[in-house]
Design a protein around this motif. Sequence first.
Motif, mmCIF file in Angstrom:
data_model
loop_
_atom_site.group_PDB
_atom_site.id
_atom_site.type_symbol
_atom_site.label_atom_id
_atom_site.label_comp_id
_atom_site.label_asym_id
_atom_site.label_seq_id
_atom_site.Cartn_x
_atom_site.Cartn_y
_atom_site.Cartn_z
ATOM 1 N N ASP A 64 -4.041 7.727 -8.431
ATOM 2 C CA ASP A 64 -4.304 7.462 -7.170
ATOM 3 C C ASP A 64 -3.174 7.495 -6.370
ATOM 4 O O ASP A 64 -3.439 7.526 -4.966
ATOM 5 C CB ASP A 64 -4.588 5.828 -6.942
ATOM 6 N N HIS A 65 -1.918 7.703 -6.521
ATOM 7 C CA HIS A 65 -0.921 7.720 -5.581
ATOM 8 C C HIS A 65 -0.583 9.594 -5.452
ATOM 9 O O HIS A 65 -0.517 9.754 -4.209
ATOM 10 C CB HIS A 65 0.524 7.561 -6.436
ATOM 11 N N ASN A 66 -0.332 10.171 -6.435
ATOM 12 C CA ASN A 66 0.155 11.745 -6.021
ATOM 13 C C ASN A 66 -1.243 12.598 -6.124
ATOM 14 O O ASN A 66 -1.202 13.523 -6.881
ATOM 15 C CB ASN A 66 0.978 12.177 -7.314
ATOM 16 N N GLY A 98 -10.576 6.307 -6.913
ATOM 17 C CA GLY A 98 -10.089 5.086 -6.152
ATOM 18 C C GLY A 98 -8.990 4.580 -6.647
ATOM 19 O O GLY A 98 -7.863 5.273 -7.353
ATOM 20 N N ILE A 99 -8.455 3.559 -5.820
ATOM 21 C CA ILE A 99 -7.142 2.911 -6.082
ATOM 22 C C ILE A 99 -7.152 2.103 -7.284
ATOM 23 O O ILE A 99 -8.096 1.159 -7.369
ATOM 24 C CB ILE A 99 -6.569 2.300 -4.803
ATOM 25 N N SER A 100 -6.190 2.038 -8.010
ATOM 26 C CA SER A 100 -6.208 1.314 -9.481
ATOM 27 C C SER A 100 -6.762 -0.001 -9.319
ATOM 28 O O SER A 100 -7.536 -0.426 -10.145
ATOM 29 C CB SER A 100 -4.716 1.512 -10.209
ATOM 30 N N HIS A 101 -6.023 -0.760 -8.461
ATOM 31 C CA HIS A 101 -6.136 -2.080 -8.307
ATOM 32 C C HIS A 101 -7.781 -2.432 -7.983
ATOM 33 O O HIS A 101 -8.267 -3.382 -8.630
ATOM 34 C CB HIS A 101 -5.387 -2.936 -7.592
ATOM 35 N N GLN A 102 -8.164 -1.708 -6.860
ATOM 36 C CA GLN A 102 -9.464 -2.050 -6.565
ATOM 37 C C GLN A 102 -10.507 -1.644 -7.378
ATOM 38 O O GLN A 102 -11.549 -2.623 -8.003
ATOM 39 C CB GLN A 102 -9.794 -1.330 -5.265
ATOM 40 N N SER A 118 1.436 -0.932 -14.643
ATOM 41 C CA SER A 118 2.682 -0.371 -14.362
ATOM 42 C C SER A 118 2.789 -0.308 -12.861
ATOM 43 O O SER A 118 3.028 0.887 -12.098
ATOM 44 C CB SER A 118 3.023 0.810 -14.946
ATOM 45 N N ASP A 119 2.313 -1.225 -11.869
ATOM 46 C CA ASP A 119 2.512 -1.235 -10.384
ATOM 47 C C ASP A 119 2.557 -2.688 -9.987
ATOM 48 O O ASP A 119 1.855 -3.504 -10.676
ATOM 49 C CB ASP A 119 0.943 -0.644 -9.944
ATOM 50 N N SER A 120 3.328 -2.855 -9.006
ATOM 51 C CA SER A 120 3.563 -4.173 -8.827
ATOM 52 C C SER A 120 2.438 -5.033 -8.126
ATOM 53 O O SER A 120 2.387 -6.157 -8.184
ATOM 54 C CB SER A 120 4.718 -4.244 -7.521
ATOM 55 N N SER A 296 -5.890 0.980 1.561
ATOM 56 C CA SER A 296 -4.834 0.755 0.465
ATOM 57 C C SER A 296 -5.542 -0.611 -0.629
ATOM 58 O O SER A 296 -6.643 -0.960 -0.052
ATOM 59 C CB SER A 296 -3.662 0.083 1.183
ATOM 60 N N CYS A 297 -4.698 -0.827 -1.566
ATOM 61 C CA CYS A 297 -5.036 -1.536 -2.371
ATOM 62 C C CYS A 297 -5.337 -3.022 -1.921
ATOM 63 O O CYS A 297 -6.111 -4.068 -2.703
ATOM 64 C CB CYS A 297 -4.371 -1.458 -3.660
ATOM 65 N N THR A 298 -4.938 -3.071 -0.725
ATOM 66 C CA THR A 298 -4.942 -4.586 -0.137
ATOM 67 C C THR A 298 -6.154 -4.582 0.566
ATOM 68 O O THR A 298 -7.080 -5.564 0.611
ATOM 69 C CB THR A 298 -3.698 -4.880 0.880
ATOM 70 N N ALA A 356 -7.751 6.889 -1.988
ATOM 71 C CA ALA A 356 -6.445 6.837 -2.835
ATOM 72 C C ALA A 356 -5.429 6.237 -1.927
ATOM 73 O O ALA A 356 -5.611 5.648 -0.831
ATOM 74 C CB ALA A 356 -5.837 8.433 -2.959
ATOM 75 N N CYS A 357 -3.939 6.079 -2.207
ATOM 76 C CA CYS A 357 -3.134 5.449 -1.706
ATOM 77 C C CYS A 357 -2.766 6.121 -0.191
ATOM 78 O O CYS A 357 -2.613 5.149 0.663
ATOM 79 C CB CYS A 357 -1.874 5.058 -2.630
ATOM 80 N N GLY A 358 -2.704 7.333 -0.585
ATOM 81 C CA GLY A 358 -2.362 8.082 0.791
ATOM 82 C C GLY A 358 -1.074 7.632 1.561
ATOM 83 O O GLY A 358 0.048 7.561 1.114
ATOM 84 N N PRO A 359 -1.428 7.345 2.747
ATOM 85 C CA PRO A 359 -0.164 7.005 3.936
ATOM 86 C C PRO A 359 0.768 5.740 3.370
ATOM 87 O O PRO A 359 1.705 5.496 3.570
ATOM 88 C CB PRO A 359 -0.805 6.513 5.113
ATOM 89 N N CYS A 360 -0.106 4.708 2.545
ATOM 90 C CA CYS A 360 0.527 3.737 1.877
ATOM 91 C C CYS A 360 1.837 4.047 0.974
ATOM 92 O O CYS A 360 2.873 3.436 1.163
ATOM 93 C CB CYS A 360 -0.356 2.811 1.281
ATOM 94 N N ILE A 361 1.694 5.206 0.571
ATOM 95 C CA ILE A 361 2.956 5.573 -0.310
ATOM 96 C C ILE A 361 3.585 6.893 0.082
ATOM 97 O O ILE A 361 4.402 7.523 -0.244
ATOM 98 C CB ILE A 361 2.475 5.836 -1.735
ATOM 99 N N GLY A 362 3.346 6.898 1.470
ATOM 100 C CA GLY A 362 4.029 7.998 2.141
ATOM 101 C C GLY A 362 3.392 9.332 2.098
ATOM 102 O O GLY A 362 3.930 10.461 2.334
ATOM 103 N N GLY A 383 11.022 3.147 6.781
ATOM 104 C CA GLY A 383 10.960 4.423 5.939
ATOM 105 C C GLY A 383 9.908 4.714 5.091
ATOM 106 O O GLY A 383 9.615 5.858 4.742
ATOM 107 N N ARG A 384 9.217 3.722 4.850
ATOM 108 C CA ARG A 384 8.100 3.881 3.751
ATOM 109 C C ARG A 384 7.155 4.798 4.213
ATOM 110 O O ARG A 384 6.337 5.309 3.566
ATOM 111 C CB ARG A 384 7.550 2.505 3.128
ATOM 112 N N SER A 385 6.943 4.739 5.532
ATOM 113 C CA SER A 385 5.743 5.374 6.121
ATOM 114 C C SER A 385 5.819 7.048 6.118
ATOM 115 O O SER A 385 5.207 7.667 6.307
ATOM 116 C CB SER A 385 5.391 5.055 7.648
HETATM 117 FE FE1 F3S Z 1 -1.060 2.503 -3.757
HETATM 118 FE FE2 F3S Z 1 -0.195 1.155 -1.873
HETATM 119 FE FE3 F3S Z 1 -1.280 -0.059 -3.210
HETATM 120 S S1 F3S Z 1 0.806 2.748 -2.963
HETATM 121 S S2 F3S Z 1 -1.219 0.946 -5.363
HETATM 122 S S3 F3S Z 1 -2.267 1.448 -2.075
HETATM 123 S S4 F3S Z 1 0.454 -0.574 -2.425
#
Ligand code: F3S
Length: 643
Positions: A64-66, A98-102, A118-120, A296-298, A356-362, A383-385
């Motif tokens: 979901d990140h890369n 999709g994003i792992s957590h969701q 392995s994700d906070s 995002s996963c939120t 996917a995570c997309g802009p959340c992970i820059g 800078g995270r953006s």
């Molecule tokens: Fe991905 Fe951002 Fe959540 S990088 S796992 S959407 S905190």
Amino acid sequence: MGQNLARKILNEHLMEGEMTVGKEIGIRIDQTLTQDATGTMAYLQFEAMGLPKVMTDLSVSYVDHNTLQTGFENADDHRYLQTVASKHGVYFSRPGNGISHQVHVERFGIPGKTLLGSDSHTPTGGGIGMIAIGAGGLDVAVAMGGGAFFTPMPKILNVKLTGKLQPWVSAKDVILEVLRRLSVKGGVGRILEYTGEGIKSLTVPERAIITNMGAELGATTSLFPSDEITLEFLKAQNRAQDWVELLPDADATYDEEIEINLSELVPMTAKPHMPDNVDTIKNIGPITVNQVAIGSCTNGSYMDLMRVAAILKGKNVHPDVSLVVAPGSKQVFEMIAANGALADLIKAGARILEAACGPCIGMGQAPQTDAVSVRTFNRNFEGRSGTKSAQIYLASPEVAAAAALTGKLIDPRELGDYPIVTIPPEFIIDDSMVLAPAVDSSTVEVLRGPNIKPVPLNDAMPETIAAAVVLKVEDNITTDHIMPAGAKILPLRSNIPAISEYVYCQVDETYPSRAKAAGMSFIVGGHNYGQGSSREHAALAPMYLGVKAVITKSFARIHKANLVNFGIVPFTFKNEADYETIDQMDELEIPNIREQMQNGTEITVKNVTKGTEFTVEYDLSERQISILLAGGQLNYTKMQAEA
Ligand code: F3S
């Protein structure tokens, strides 16, 4: 004396230790998840253990990140993850699913089970009644191998919710209120257990928003009970068989308690550059907004996107705003496509991204210079953006949609009638992008591209550490500061020699070359060092550069564990004022460190440059000290296997 729910689940999974607050416990892990940016390393470490199959009930590898493939690196990583998962009994969630957590909450999470990821933001799973904890990839690899996960027994903090959310106020405002009250350090060493009448009006996706951002408090995890509302969600996911009722005892006791009246909450936002820098939208005033990012996963759930679509329906995005929307999962994407909400978003002028995570992970959508960007995400670190000068405000989908329409940060209550959105009786169930592991693993070849490099090993701890403080940093250093993400650096996550060139590069671009030249070195930091993500690269890459110890005023939980895992000693100042006496490039010396660490809890450090001494402490279990002496968890595990 009645038991709270967190203690009940921990007790059921206890493998080692006693459940005394602050003492180390080892718990059995039922499920694991990895994402690609941390997963490649976790599976390389699992392979290094030499086990044929994972020992968990369920392990899932997500991508979901890369997902931007600007070169061969990410695609090679995906292929490695798919083949290594198939060989070792791990389910593989393909990029686009999709994003792992969701996805995990939707399709795999089971109330009462333990989940290590392995994700906070793994604590998202607490929304469905799991003890879900974020950790470094190596801890997850050990759990996949059947080993216990070790953590200090947390305090259980009861967050009692009363009342009911008012229109235009949402679950995001609940967690922003918790962050406002407790701060980014307020959850450290704690599990937040949500109770009270107020939880009855929160659906599972709303609960998951709250548990997700519990990570920003530094909490071990957050937890909701498994009740009728959980059953309703699982039924809609065609997983009613996974439900079990899990509640705290009626007379349950807690270590601490706070109370929040949902009826009194108003729309809020976290201002730049910290998730706890929370204020009401009204107080901030109508500032101009340049970009809005939703997902995002939120906040990438069905309810989030349906509400945004309903707010935007028949209107147009403000001409000076770029609105991007990324659904949290394929399930949600498919559903909003099928029911027409996606068309409403597109018609209004939203730019649609993949699930996917997309802009959340820059990864794309960096805002313009000095932009104000309103995001439904969970982190707004500088800078995270991808744009250092951008001002990121974290807010609910309601606030974000209002900003997209008006070009201003306004209280969404000004928009009028609140659209009613409910959980559908049935979600679209289609797991075709989740690949089951091979039945016969001997037929699977694990494919590695040139970007997949072996995990580097540390040396055992030397007798004496005599080295310079190659870097001195302030309070609240995040793992994004230490090991930045973004489209240029993320593809190197499975290549430690290459990625180590970027350690602290946005703070001090000459640091990597100084550290390399020094051979052995110290880092000195302030409070809450290493907050943010679980990325173990923030420990692994400094280890590769020769960092032997990090001395701070305090550490974030996951990063401290990651430092230990890679053989870097996490020391804290006994007297915080000593931080001021050290300058960057001072030479420090700790003689007989091996012997000293086995005899006590504090050590004297000589500042050779200044001709002074100061004392550092270490709050570590015997197991962690043995790991440090061995030079890290992999060396330690090997030594144990050979013994
Ligand atoms: Fe991905 Fe951002 Fe959540 S990088 S796992 S959407 S905190």
